[in-house]
Design a protein around this motif. Structure first.
Motif, mmCIF file in Angstrom:
data_model
loop_
_atom_site.group_PDB
_atom_site.id
_atom_site.type_symbol
_atom_site.label_atom_id
_atom_site.label_comp_id
_atom_site.label_asym_id
_atom_site.label_seq_id
_atom_site.Cartn_x
_atom_site.Cartn_y
_atom_site.Cartn_z
ATOM 1 N N ARG A 2 0.824 -1.212 0.000
ATOM 2 C CA ARG A 2 0.000 0.000 0.000
ATOM 3 C C ARG A 2 0.857 1.262 0.000
ATOM 4 N NH1 ARG A 2 -2.199 -3.307 3.828
ATOM 5 N NH2 ARG A 2 -3.936 -4.499 3.009
ATOM 6 N N PRO A 10 -5.182 -5.623 -1.320
ATOM 7 C CA PRO A 10 -5.970 -6.411 -0.351
ATOM 8 C C PRO A 10 -5.124 -6.934 0.807
ATOM 9 C CG PRO A 10 -5.552 -7.686 -2.330
ATOM 10 C CD PRO A 10 -5.041 -6.294 -2.602
ATOM 11 N N GLU A 11 -5.827 -7.413 1.832
ATOM 12 C CA GLU A 11 -5.154 -8.033 2.977
ATOM 13 C C GLU A 11 -4.426 -9.292 2.515
ATOM 14 O OE1 GLU A 11 -4.812 -6.956 6.175
ATOM 15 O OE2 GLU A 11 -5.736 -5.146 5.374
ATOM 16 N N VAL A 12 -3.303 -9.565 3.135
ATOM 17 C CA VAL A 12 -2.456 -10.692 2.753
ATOM 18 C C VAL A 12 -2.291 -11.632 3.947
ATOM 19 C CG1 VAL A 12 -0.151 -11.357 1.987
ATOM 20 C CG2 VAL A 12 -1.182 -9.263 1.123
ATOM 21 N N THR A 13 -2.380 -12.930 3.693
ATOM 22 C CA THR A 13 -2.043 -13.930 4.694
ATOM 23 C C THR A 13 -1.081 -14.918 4.055
ATOM 24 O OG1 THR A 13 -3.939 -15.309 4.112
ATOM 25 C CG2 THR A 13 -4.248 -13.754 5.936
ATOM 26 N N LEU A 22 -4.357 -13.607 -1.001
ATOM 27 C CA LEU A 22 -4.898 -12.258 -0.997
ATOM 28 C C LEU A 22 -6.401 -12.330 -0.799
ATOM 29 C CD1 LEU A 22 -3.014 -10.812 -4.102
ATOM 30 C CD2 LEU A 22 -2.364 -10.656 -1.699
ATOM 31 N N ASP A 23 -6.915 -11.497 0.089
ATOM 32 C CA ASP A 23 -8.347 -11.418 0.336
ATOM 33 C C ASP A 23 -8.908 -10.317 -0.563
ATOM 34 O OD1 ASP A 23 -10.886 -11.611 1.326
ATOM 35 O OD2 ASP A 23 -10.439 -10.609 3.224
ATOM 36 N N LYS A 25 -11.768 -8.402 -2.343
ATOM 37 C CA LYS A 25 -13.202 -8.169 -2.205
ATOM 38 C C LYS A 25 -13.737 -7.224 -3.269
ATOM 39 C CE LYS A 25 -13.228 -9.107 2.652
ATOM 40 N NZ LYS A 25 -13.025 -8.642 3.961
#
Length: 67
Positions: A2, A10-13, A22-23, A25
């Motif tokens: 970012r 997106p959020e990463v896990t 990657l989440d 949405k």
């Protein structure tokens, strides 16, 4: 990611086997964009040991023509 030009990244896990998830949405991330490439290079050192990012897809070789 970012802070390196992709504010909507997106959020990463990271899974236990090292896969990056990657989440997503909303909009898709353009993994071939210049911004994505620059952000990946800037953040690569922050990946967990053994984790990796997918490379660009490679087209299959064309079959040989019969002689």
């Amino acid at each position: 990611m970012r802070s390196h030009g992709l504010p909507d990244f997106p959020e990463v896990t990271v899974s236990s086997d090292g896969l990056i998830n990657l989440d997503i949405k909303g909009d898709r991330v353009d993994a071939f964009s210049r911004e994505y490439g620059a952000a990946v290079k800037a953040c690569e050192s922050m990946l967990p040991v053994g984790a990796g990012l997918p490379g660009a897809p490679v087209a299959p070789s064309a079959p040989s023509l019969p002689s």
